[in-house]
Design a protein around this motif. Structure first.
Motif, PDB file in Angstrom:
ATOM      1  N   GLY A   1       0.702  -1.344   0.354  1.00  0.00           N
ATOM      2  CA  GLY A   1      -0.012  -0.054  -0.083  1.00  0.00           C
ATOM      3  C   GLY A   1       0.787   1.476  -0.416  1.00  0.00           C
TER       4      GLY A   1
ATOM      5  N   SER B   1       3.057  -0.455  -6.732  1.00  0.00           N
ATOM      6  CA  SER B   1       2.241  -0.494  -8.333  1.00  0.00           C
ATOM      7  C   SER B   1       2.376   1.003  -8.916  1.00  0.00           C
ATOM      8  CB  SER B   1       1.779  -1.216  -7.574  1.00  0.00           C
ATOM      9  OG  SER B   1       1.968  -2.772  -7.059  1.00  0.00           O
ATOM     10  N   THR B   2       1.524   1.914  -8.254  1.00  0.00           N
ATOM     11  CA  THR B   2       1.576   3.244  -8.600  1.00  0.00           C
ATOM     12  C   THR B   2       2.545   3.511  -9.255  1.00  0.00           C
ATOM     13  OG1 THR B   2      -0.750   3.742  -6.849  1.00  0.00           O
ATOM     14  CG2 THR B   2       0.518   5.404  -8.569  1.00  0.00           C
TER      15      THR B   2
END
Ligand code: ADP
Ligand code: ADP
Length: 229
Positions: free
Chosen positions: A43, A47-48
Motif C-alpha cells: 500500500g 505499483s502505482t
C-alpha cells in the motif's frame, strides 16, 4: 538531464474517507544504466509508481520525462508508440499466452514490426538464447518450470531492445534458488547497460540494486545506495 526525470509526481484516488494519496509528490532522477529497486510496505505506492513510469495510468499532478519525452503530454497513440519503443514489462504473473510456444510468446511484441517473419523468429531465438532457454523454444508455457516461464517473460520484454525494463515482483512466485538465478540474469542485463526499475518485497534481492528507494505512504521515506561489494 537524467534518463528519467520525475517531478512532483502524485496520484490520488477517491475513496469513501475522501482521497487516498497513492503517491504524494515524488521527485527523482534516474541515470541510464541504473538498476533501481523500489521497496516499501504493502500500500505504499510501489505499483502505482511503476504504472506511472510505464504510462499505464495518468498522474493527478507532476511529470515524468524519459529521454527528454514528457510522456503524459503525448496523445494516446504516441504514448502507445513510446511504450513499444522504450519499455519492456516483466510481471509477477508471467502473462504468457498458454497456447503459444516460448518462441511465439517472445515474438509477440514484434507482431507490429515491419520485419520478415524469418527475421522475427531469428531475433526471438537470439533473446531466448540470451536468457538460457534456446533449448525450450518449442515448449508451451505449461511445459516449463516457473523459473523458465519467467525467463520467457524476460525474453519477451527484451525482444524489442527497449532501453528501460520495468519489473513488478518478478521473483515473487519463485523459490529462493530460482529467484536468485533470475536476479542474476537481471544483474547481467544491467551490467550490459540495461536500465531496470524493479518493485520487490524481497529484501534478499537488494544486493543487486545500485539504488534502493523506500516508499512509505506514497512518499520517498529513504534511499540507500549500493556499496561496492
Ligand atoms: P503497493 O504497490 O506498494 O502495495 P499501490 O500502489 O498498489 O501500493 O497502492 C497505494 C495506495 O493506493 C493504496 O492505499 C491502495 O489502496 C491505493 N490504490 C491503488 N490503486 C487504487 C485504485 N485503482 N483505486 C483506489 N485506490 C487505489
Ligand atoms: P500496445 O498496447 O502498445 O499496442 P500491446 O498490447 O501490443 O501494446 O503489447 C504490450 C506488451 O504486452 C507487449 O510488449 C507484449 O510483451 C505483451 N503482449 C502483447 N500481446 C500479448 C498477449 N496476447 N498476451 C500477453 N502479453 C501480450
Amino acid at each position: 538531464m537524467a534518463f528519467i526525470e520525475i517531478n512532483g509526481l502524485s496520484k490520488h484516488y477517491p475513496s469513501r474517507a475522501g482521497v487516498v494519496a497513492a503517491l504524494d509528490g515524488i521527485d527523482l532522477s534516474i541515470d541510464e544504466g541504473t538498476f533501481l529497486g523500489v521497496m516499501g510496505p504493502s500500500g505504499s505506492g510501489k505499483s502505482t509508481f511503476l504504472s506511472l513510469i510505464g504510462g499505464l495510468c495518468h498522474p493527478t499532478a507532476g511529470t515524468i520525462r524519459v529521454d527528454g519525452i514528457d510522456i503524459f503530454r503525448l496523445p494516446a497513440e504516441q504514448l502507445a508508440d513510446f511504450r513499444r519503443e522504450y519499455l519492456g514489462f516483466v510481471f509477477q504473473s508471467f502473462n504468457l499466452v498458454p497456447y503459444l510456444t516460448a518462441l511465439e510468446n517472445v515474438m509477440l511484441p514484434l507482431t507490429v514490426k515491419k520485419l520478415a517473419n524469418a527475421e522475427k523468429r531469428e531475433r526471438a531465438y537470439q533473446v531466448l538464447e540470451r536468457v538460457g532457454l534456446k533449448a525450450r523454444a518449442g515448449h508451451l508455457p505449461g511445459e516449463l518450470s516457473g523459473g523458465e516461464q519467467e525467463r520467457v517473460a524476460i525474453a519477451r520484454a527484451l525482444v524489442n531492445r527497449p532501453p528501460l525494463i520495468l519489473a513488478d515482483e518478478p521473483t515473487g512466485s519463485l523459490d529462493t534458488a530460482t529467484a536468485a538465478s533470475i536476479m542474476d540474469l537481471f544483474a547481467e542485463l544491467n551490467g550490459e547497460g540495461q536500465t531496470i526499475v524493479m518493485v520487490t518485497h524481497n529484501p534478499e534481492t537488494r544486493g543487486n540494486f545500485h539504488r534502493t528507494l523506500l516508499l512509505r505512504d506514497g512518499r520517498v521515506a529513504g534511499e540507500s545506495l549500493a556499496t561496492a561489494a
